[in-house]
Design a protein around this motif. Structure first.
Motif, PDB file in Angstrom:
ATOM      1  N   GLY A   6      -3.397   2.065  -2.477  1.00  0.00           N
ATOM      2  CA  GLY A   6      -2.979   0.672  -2.381  1.00  0.00           C
ATOM      3  C   GLY A   6      -2.605   0.088  -3.737  1.00  0.00           C
ATOM      4  N   ARG A  41       0.846   1.272  -4.748  1.00  0.00           N
ATOM      5  CA  ARG A  41       1.899   0.503  -4.074  1.00  0.00           C
ATOM      6  C   ARG A  41       2.022  -0.891  -4.693  1.00  0.00           C
ATOM      7  NH1 ARG A  41       1.599   0.491   2.306  1.00  0.00           N
ATOM      8  NH2 ARG A  41       3.700  -0.318   1.937  1.00  0.00           N
ATOM      9  N   PHE A  54       5.311  -2.693  -6.413  1.00  0.00           N
ATOM     10  CA  PHE A  54       5.831  -3.989  -5.960  1.00  0.00           C
ATOM     11  C   PHE A  54       5.893  -4.987  -7.110  1.00  0.00           C
ATOM     12  CE2 PHE A  54       5.058  -8.304  -4.384  1.00  0.00           C
ATOM     13  CZ  PHE A  54       6.148  -8.455  -3.540  1.00  0.00           C
ATOM     14  N   TRP A  80       2.282 -10.611   0.607  1.00  0.00           N
ATOM     15  CA  TRP A  80       2.779  -9.232   0.647  1.00  0.00           C
ATOM     16  C   TRP A  80       1.606  -8.255   0.757  1.00  0.00           C
ATOM     17  CZ3 TRP A  80       1.693  -5.054  -2.423  1.00  0.00           C
ATOM     18  CH2 TRP A  80       2.462  -3.915  -2.195  1.00  0.00           C
ATOM     19  N   ALA A 128       0.119  -7.890   4.172  1.00  0.00           N
ATOM     20  CA  ALA A 128       0.986  -7.180   5.106  1.00  0.00           C
ATOM     21  C   ALA A 128       1.087  -5.686   4.807  1.00  0.00           C
ATOM     22  CB  ALA A 128       2.391  -7.796   5.091  1.00  0.00           C
ATOM     23  N   HIS A 129       0.823  -5.281   3.548  1.00  0.00           N
ATOM     24  CA  HIS A 129       1.145  -3.911   3.168  1.00  0.00           C
ATOM     25  C   HIS A 129      -0.008  -3.099   2.585  1.00  0.00           C
ATOM     26  CE1 HIS A 129       5.133  -5.943   3.109  1.00  0.00           C
ATOM     27  NE2 HIS A 129       5.553  -4.787   3.579  1.00  0.00           N
ATOM     28  N   LEU A 130      -1.118  -3.727   2.237  1.00  0.00           N
ATOM     29  CA  LEU A 130      -2.194  -2.999   1.570  1.00  0.00           C
ATOM     30  C   LEU A 130      -3.434  -2.902   2.459  1.00  0.00           C
ATOM     31  CD1 LEU A 130      -2.092  -4.445  -2.072  1.00  0.00           C
ATOM     32  CD2 LEU A 130      -0.879  -2.467  -1.132  1.00  0.00           C
ATOM     33  N   GLN A 174      -6.613  -4.979  -1.099  1.00  0.00           N
ATOM     34  CA  GLN A 174      -6.466  -6.431  -1.041  1.00  0.00           C
ATOM     35  C   GLN A 174      -7.576  -7.118  -1.826  1.00  0.00           C
ATOM     36  OE1 GLN A 174      -6.091  -8.017   2.974  1.00  0.00           O
ATOM     37  NE2 GLN A 174      -4.915  -6.247   3.623  1.00  0.00           N
TER      38      GLN A 174
END
Length: 551
Positions: free
Chosen positions: A317, A320, A324, A343, A346-348, A353
């Motif tokens: 994570g 990523r 980003f 973001w 929604a993505h991690l 997070q």
């Protein structure tokens, strides 16, 4: 600027064990609050007593002079045979034992403490003592460091990074245990008013003692050849800790305190997300914090499969997230921090997070540090039950704050598989298996979800205007959950929204949440019921802030 409340996460999202079990320390953590106060107020440090022999047996005193008076860690070193060294709470001997003394101890105080502190639970201390603790060496690494320093060499950096500490505490007792000062006696003192400040100070000074001890033993062994530990290596070492089920019920038993901890952290995140812009200095601070999080995730080791999965989520994570941030995040757009957080949601994975939350808070000290003053609680003020409340209001509270619990079938063995009890041997909380172990008849009332469901069913046939007092006269067994429900109505983050007696409940999630508020890192579960951590890694030492020569 929009109100921060509009950016606050809901209790339904935050107060679930799977997310609480991904908590990371932040700048609001209690050890960070302590270090900021020490620096801001100019506390002075000295070591007026160091009486240790070549085996590390003896006594030492570490003193902090504060605006409100002195606080002293009294440390005792012991020659512990290998067969007596254990991290279990039932151990009876340790490599070192400690007491945090209120003031500067004289010779009589030291003799009294020497007769009691090494005994720990079997001894007794007085209200002059604010905490009682003990620690064991991380033997292989401790001996390696002593041997290397004694021959004029520095220890292996990789070994230091992998373990992260030379000693680990197995208990740090405060708040009136074994005769020590009760919390009420020190809560009004600014230096100790935030949660667990006495305990954090004790651990921080224990870290200094550990480094002094290895260097002392190296000099005793190597003489003039011996060298001191390199400053950067010293800084990377913390104090380890082994923590088990005894700590787990704390968050359940202190709902107002839990609410205040969680509310402060969530308000801090909301304030950051509400910022309309991000200046260059703040962005630079965030990038530094993110890089530190990535390095921590790289160094973090665990042999436990649950934690290994979480580490994979964290490392992947954060990778990523770095991509980003470097390629897609528009920091010049309105509300860049909120954009970043949305973001991430929604993505991690949750582990990443929560690591991002800590990194986002890090460069915003001027905005959020004042929230640390909101994290204590006067729980007695909220203990009374409002008997005039109509049943309709109580029913509404259950629907809003206990919807996760009131429709669960607790006759299903999976939903009531465990029970909490007090160990007769150690007088500490333990967790039993209902179908295979005795003791359910002595169950602690930590089954908040099952209690809420029972109250919900008891209200079915009650008229809306029935006063709660009338209900409790007939059904006094519902007093505890009624009190908790009324507390939850005023403190939305007071209740853990999960079944604490379910077969799949992981006690280590409770432990990690609390320990993250302490400021712990490197969570390494050894089972689903106990965990090793590190405290104060990469933090300054007492002498790095302000030092005063011993008189």
């Amino acid at each position: 600027m929009p109100q921060a409340a509009a950016f606050r996460r809901s209790p339904a999202q935050v107060m679930r064990l799977d997310r609480m079990g991904c908590s990371h320390p932040t700048r609001l953590s209690f050890l960070r609050q302590l270090l900021r106060r020490i620096e801001a107020e100019g506390w002075m440090f000295d070591r007026p007593v160091w009486d240790m022999d070549a085996r590390g047996v003896g006594r030492a005193v570490y003193r902090m002079r504060t605006p409100g008076g002195s606080l002293s860690l009294v440390a005792f070193g012991h020659d512990l045979p290998a067969d007596q060294r254990s991290d279990r709470v039932i151990a009876t001997a340790w490599d070192a034992t400690f007491a945090l003394f209120d003031g500067t101890p004289d010779a009589a105080d030291l003799d009294r403490l020497a007769a009691n502190v090494p005994l720990q639970e079997a001894g007794r201390v007085t209200p002059r003592e604010l905490s009682l603790s003990r620690a064991n060496r991380s033997v292989r690494l401790f001996n390696h460091v002593v041997e290397r320093l004694a021959t004029g060499q520095q220890p292996d950096e990789r070994m230091l990074r992998e373990t992260g500490y030379l000693m680990r505490t197995t208990a740090v007792y405060g708040s009136g245990k074994f005769g020590a000062a009760d919390r009420a006696m020190i809560a009004g003192r600014p230096a100790l008013s935030a949660p667990f400040q006495a305990e954090m100070l004790s651990v921080w000074l224990t870290r200094a003692f550990t480094i002094d001890l290895v260097e002392h033993l190296a000099r005793a062994r190597g003489g003039d050849r011996a060298v001191r530990l390199r400053p950067d290596l010293r800084r990377g070492l913390g104090v380890g800790n082994s923590t088990g089920l005894g700590m787990a019920p704390f968050l359940v038993r202190h709902p107002v305190l839990l609410n205040n901890w969680m509310m402060a952290r969530e308000e801090a995140l909301a304030r950051v997300r509400a910022q309309e812009t991000a200046d260059a200095a703040t962005l630079a601070g965030f990038h530094t914090a993110l890089a530190a999080a990535v390095q921590n995730a790289t160094d973090w080791q665990s042999a436990h499969p649950i934690q290994q999965t979480k580490l994979g989520d964290l490392q992947g994570g954060l990778a990523r997230l770095e991509t980003f941030v470097a390629t897609e995040w528009d920091t010049a757009a309105a509300h860049p921090w909120d954009t970043l957080w949305r973001w991430a949601q929604a993505h991690l994975p949750m582990e990443a997070q929560e690591a991002l939350l800590a990194a986002m808070l890090e460069p915003h000290g001027d905005l959020i540090d004042g929230l640390g003053g909101c994290m204590q609680a006067d729980e007695e003020a909220h203990f009374g039950i409002d008997g005039t409340m109509p049943v309709s209001d109580l029913r509404a509270i259950l629907q809003e704050h206990y919807d996760w619990a009131i429709h669960t079938d607790y006759s299903d063995p999976a939903h009531c598989a465990r029970f909490w009890y007090i160990s007769e041997e150690k007088l500490e909380p333990r967790l039993g298996e209902r179908r295979t172990e005795d003791g359910a008849n002595r169950e602690l009332p930590l089954d908040t979800g099952r209690q809420a469901a029972a109250l919900w069913h008891a209200l079915r046939d009650e008229a809306d205007d029935t006063p709660v007092a009338r209900l409790l006269l007939v059904h006094p067994e519902h007093r505890l959950i009624t009190r908790r429900a009324q507390i939850a109505a005023r403190h939305p983050f007071a209740e853990i929204r999960d079944n604490l007696i379910a077969a799949d409940m992981l006690p280590i999630d409770l432990l990690r949440c609390k320990l993250a508020f302490f400021g712990a890192t490197r969570f390494d579960p050894r089972s689903d019921r106990w965990v090793r951590i590190s405290l104060f890694q990469d933090a300054p030492y007492p002498g790095d802030l302000h030092r005063e020569d011993a008189p």
